[in-house]
Structure formats: structure tokens, C-alpha cells
Scaffold this motif. Structure first.
Motif, PDB file in Angstrom:
ATOM      1  N   THR A   1       0.756  -1.050   0.025  1.00  0.00           N
ATOM      2  CA  THR A   1       0.069  -0.209   0.121  1.00  0.00           C
ATOM      3  C   THR A   1       0.773   1.159  -0.036  1.00  0.00           C
ATOM      4  N   ILE A   2       2.074   1.368   0.977  1.00  0.00           N
ATOM      5  CA  ILE A   2       2.793   2.246   1.008  1.00  0.00           C
ATOM      6  C   ILE A   2       3.596   2.605  -0.274  1.00  0.00           C
ATOM      7  N   VAL A   3       4.325   1.401  -0.772  1.00  0.00           N
ATOM      8  CA  VAL A   3       5.125   1.353  -1.908  1.00  0.00           C
ATOM      9  C   VAL A   3       4.716   1.824  -3.239  1.00  0.00           C
ATOM     10  N   PHE A   4       3.455   0.856  -3.455  1.00  0.00           N
ATOM     11  CA  PHE A   4       2.919   1.018  -4.842  1.00  0.00           C
ATOM     12  C   PHE A   4       1.808   1.660  -5.141  1.00  0.00           C
ATOM     13  N   ILE A   5       0.611   1.309  -4.050  1.00  0.00           N
ATOM     14  CA  ILE A   5      -0.551   2.110  -4.399  1.00  0.00           C
ATOM     15  C   ILE A   5      -0.746   3.510  -4.239  1.00  0.00           C
ATOM     16  N   VAL A   6      -0.172   3.948  -3.199  1.00  0.00           N
ATOM     17  CA  VAL A   6      -0.329   5.476  -2.699  1.00  0.00           C
ATOM     18  C   VAL A   6       0.474   6.092  -3.806  1.00  0.00           C
ATOM     19  N   PRO A   7       1.811   5.684  -3.954  1.00  0.00           N
ATOM     20  CA  PRO A   7       2.503   6.777  -5.031  1.00  0.00           C
ATOM     21  C   PRO A   7       1.799   6.592  -6.586  1.00  0.00           C
ATOM     22  N   PHE A   8       1.576   5.472  -6.833  1.00  0.00           N
ATOM     23  CA  PHE A   8       0.778   5.426  -8.272  1.00  0.00           C
ATOM     24  C   PHE A   8      -0.467   6.055  -8.371  1.00  0.00           C
ATOM     25  N   ALA A   9      -1.289   6.228  -7.125  1.00  0.00           N
ATOM     26  CA  ALA A   9      -2.672   6.897  -7.410  1.00  0.00           C
ATOM     27  C   ALA A   9      -2.129   8.517  -7.294  1.00  0.00           C
ATOM     28  N   LEU A  10      -1.290   8.884  -6.440  1.00  0.00           N
ATOM     29  CA  LEU A  10      -0.811  10.254  -6.433  1.00  0.00           C
ATOM     30  C   LEU A  10      -0.455  10.562  -7.741  1.00  0.00           C
ATOM     31  N   LEU A  11       0.436   9.884  -8.555  1.00  0.00           N
ATOM     32  CA  LEU A  11       0.980  10.229  -9.605  1.00  0.00           C
ATOM     33  C   LEU A  11      -0.243  10.573 -10.887  1.00  0.00           C
ATOM     34  N   VAL A  12      -1.046   9.306 -10.981  1.00  0.00           N
ATOM     35  CA  VAL A  12      -2.216   9.487 -12.034  1.00  0.00           C
ATOM     36  C   VAL A  12      -3.088  10.552 -11.612  1.00  0.00           C
ATOM     37  N   SER A  13      -3.567  10.790 -10.268  1.00  0.00           N
ATOM     38  CA  SER A  13      -4.575  11.537  -9.855  1.00  0.00           C
ATOM     39  C   SER A  13      -3.901  13.225 -10.232  1.00  0.00           C
ATOM     40  N   ASN A  14      -2.718  13.433  -9.873  1.00  0.00           N
ATOM     41  CA  ASN A  14      -1.998  14.591 -10.103  1.00  0.00           C
ATOM     42  C   ASN A  14      -1.830  14.809 -11.615  1.00  0.00           C
ATOM     43  N   LEU A  15      -1.532  14.045 -12.397  1.00  0.00           N
ATOM     44  CA  LEU A  15      -1.353  14.127 -13.831  1.00  0.00           C
ATOM     45  C   LEU A  15      -2.515  14.227 -14.555  1.00  0.00           C
ATOM     46  N   SER A  16      -3.548  13.773 -14.125  1.00  0.00           N
ATOM     47  CA  SER A  16      -4.789  13.754 -14.875  1.00  0.00           C
ATOM     48  C   SER A  16      -5.624  15.128 -14.464  1.00  0.00           C
ATOM     49  N   ILE A  17      -5.122  15.732 -13.588  1.00  0.00           N
ATOM     50  CA  ILE A  17      -6.093  17.056 -13.470  1.00  0.00           C
ATOM     51  C   ILE A  17      -5.828  18.030 -14.769  1.00  0.00           C
ATOM     52  N   ASP A  18      -4.832  18.187 -15.182  1.00  0.00           N
ATOM     53  CA  ASP A  18      -4.587  18.892 -16.338  1.00  0.00           C
ATOM     54  C   ASP A  18      -5.431  18.599 -17.669  1.00  0.00           C
ATOM     55  N   PHE A  19      -5.706  17.162 -17.395  1.00  0.00           N
ATOM     56  CA  PHE A  19      -6.392  16.512 -18.776  1.00  0.00           C
ATOM     57  C   PHE A  19      -8.063  17.043 -18.539  1.00  0.00           C
ATOM     58  N   VAL A  20      -8.407  16.926 -17.258  1.00  0.00           N
ATOM     59  CA  VAL A  20      -9.840  17.268 -17.148  1.00  0.00           C
ATOM     60  C   VAL A  20      -9.785  18.678 -17.210  1.00  0.00           C
ATOM     61  N   THR A  21      -8.969  19.650 -16.864  1.00  0.00           N
ATOM     62  CA  THR A  21      -9.040  21.146 -16.762  1.00  0.00           C
ATOM     63  C   THR A  21      -9.044  21.525 -18.292  1.00  0.00           C
ATOM     64  N   GLU A  22      -8.297  20.873 -19.220  1.00  0.00           N
ATOM     65  CA  GLU A  22      -8.363  21.289 -20.398  1.00  0.00           C
ATOM     66  C   GLU A  22      -9.691  20.792 -21.150  1.00  0.00           C
ATOM     67  N   ALA A  23      -9.962  19.701 -20.834  1.00  0.00           N
ATOM     68  CA  ALA A  23     -11.387  19.246 -21.526  1.00  0.00           C
ATOM     69  C   ALA A  23     -12.555  20.316 -20.963  1.00  0.00           C
ATOM     70  N   TYR A  24     -12.471  20.578 -19.613  1.00  0.00           N
ATOM     71  CA  TYR A  24     -13.592  21.587 -19.260  1.00  0.00           C
ATOM     72  C   TYR A  24     -13.138  22.883 -19.930  1.00  0.00           C
ATOM     73  N   GLY A  25     -12.060  23.659 -19.984  1.00  0.00           N
ATOM     74  CA  GLY A  25     -11.963  24.708 -20.637  1.00  0.00           C
ATOM     75  C   GLY A  25     -12.438  24.977 -22.071  1.00  0.00           C
ATOM     76  N   SER A  26     -12.139  23.783 -22.725  1.00  0.00           N
ATOM     77  CA  SER A  26     -12.414  23.793 -24.253  1.00  0.00           C
ATOM     78  C   SER A  26     -13.995  23.323 -24.196  1.00  0.00           C
ATOM     79  N   ASN A  27     -14.639  22.871 -23.333  1.00  0.00           N
ATOM     80  CA  ASN A  27     -15.932  22.522 -23.453  1.00  0.00           C
ATOM     81  C   ASN A  27     -16.190  21.315 -24.562  1.00  0.00           C
ATOM     82  N   GLU A  28     -15.097  20.322 -23.890  1.00  0.00           N
ATOM     83  CA  GLU A  28     -14.967  19.472 -24.873  1.00  0.00           C
ATOM     84  C   GLU A  28     -16.465  18.251 -25.065  1.00  0.00           C
ATOM     85  N   GLY A  29     -16.579  17.982 -26.218  1.00  0.00           N
ATOM     86  CA  GLY A  29     -18.016  17.017 -26.414  1.00  0.00           C
ATOM     87  C   GLY A  29     -17.493  15.969 -27.294  1.00  0.00           C
TER      88      GLY A  29
END
Length: 169
Positions: free
Chosen positions: A95-123
Motif C-alpha cells: 500500500t505504501i510503496v505501490f498503491i499510494v505513489p501510483f494513485a498520487l501520480l495518476v490523480s495529479n497528472l490527470s487534473i490538467d487533462f480534465v481542466t483542458e477538457a472543461y476549458g474547451s467545453n469538450e464534447g
């Protein structure tokens, strides 16, 4: 600590219920799409896209419920032969070595992905497709932040197992 474990289990059960609802909705949607296509020669892009939206919700939120149920993927070559205490220790370290670091990496990197989709009103690029694609994309960081939350619950559960198996000795 047992009360904390029960809290995490109840929260995961709510996520499991949401997944069950999304899966039911997906099954109904697929059924109706097939009936409409083959019996009435009617197709709707929006309903077809709704299928993969529901699948994304089931997959992204379902990983959190799978962690609670301890039904996630792992290599059981050695793990199956471990004592309950050793399994709990392996789970806590994992949990400490694999799950939490991986989840932090994906969640933090995907925020820009969502922000860009929201900003461009992607459909949908398809005519008749679903608008507001940022809504489904927002499940990516949400689900991985939830994974961190439920990883804490998984750690607590395994800590309790580790602690209780030590008392039995």
C-alpha cells in the motif's frame, strides 16, 4: 482501530453500490441499443457513448471496491503460502510503496487533462454524441484520490490483522 476499519468498509460499500447501479444502467443501455439496432434499425450515438461512460465509472470506481474486498490483481505465487500475519505485512508495505505513489501520480497528472477538457467545453466529436466530456474525464482524478482514501482503509484493515495475529501467538 476497528471502528475506523468499519468506516472505510461502509464507504467502500457505497462505492460498490454506485458501481452496481452504473453496471445495471450499462446493461440496460446495451440491451436497448441492440434491440433498437436489430429490430428497429435505429442507432443513437449518445446511447452508444453512454455505454463506455458507464463502463469507465464501473472500472474507475470499482477498483476502490475491489481493494476493500481484497479482490484486486496480485501475483499469488508466494503470497498464497504466507501466513495471515505475513500477508498483512506485505499488504501494508504494498500500500505504501505501490498503491499510494501510483494513485498520487495518476490523480495529479490527470487534473490538467480534465481542466483542458472543461476549458474547451469538450464534447463528442460524433454528431449526436454526448456533450461535456469533462464530466467523465473528471472520474479519473476522483477515482485515484478515492483510491488513496481507500488505501488508508486497506492499510488500517491489514494493520488490525497484523496486530490481532500477533496477539494470538
Amino acid at each position: 482501530m476497528e471502528k475506523l476499519e468499519k468506516f472505510f468498509d461502509k464507504a467502500a460499500d457505497i462505492i460498490g453500490f454506485i458501481c452496481m447501479f452504473a453496471m445495471s444502467l450499462m446493461i440496460i443501455d446495451v440491451f436497448l441499443n441492440v434491440v433498437a439496432r436489430y429490430f428497429f434499425q435505429y442507432g443513437n450515438v449518445g446511447f452508444q457513448e453512454l455505454e463506455w461512460h458507464c463502463f469507465a465509472i464501473v472500472f474507475l470506481l470499482g477498483m476502490n471496491y475491489a481493494l476493500k474486498e481484497d479482490s484486486h490483481v496480485r501475483v499469488d505465487i508466494f503470497y498464497a503460502k504466507f501466513s495471515p500475519r505475513t500477508k498483512a505485512l506485505v499488504n501494508m508495505i504494498g500500500t505504501i510503496v505501490f498503491i499510494v505513489p501510483f494513485a498520487l501520480l495518476v490523480s495529479n497528472l490527470s487534473i490538467d487533462f480534465v481542466t483542458e477538457a472543461y476549458g474547451s467545453n469538450e464534447g463528442s466529436a460524433d454528431p449526436g454524441g454526448l456533450p461535456y466530456r469533462w464530466i467523465i474525464k473528471s472520474f479519473i482524478p476522483l477515482s485515484f484520490y478515492l483510491l488513496i482514501f481507500f488505501a488508508i482503509g486497506f492499510f488500517v484493515k491489514n494493520f488490525n490483522l497484523y496486530k490481532n495475529s500477533q496477539m494470538l501467538k
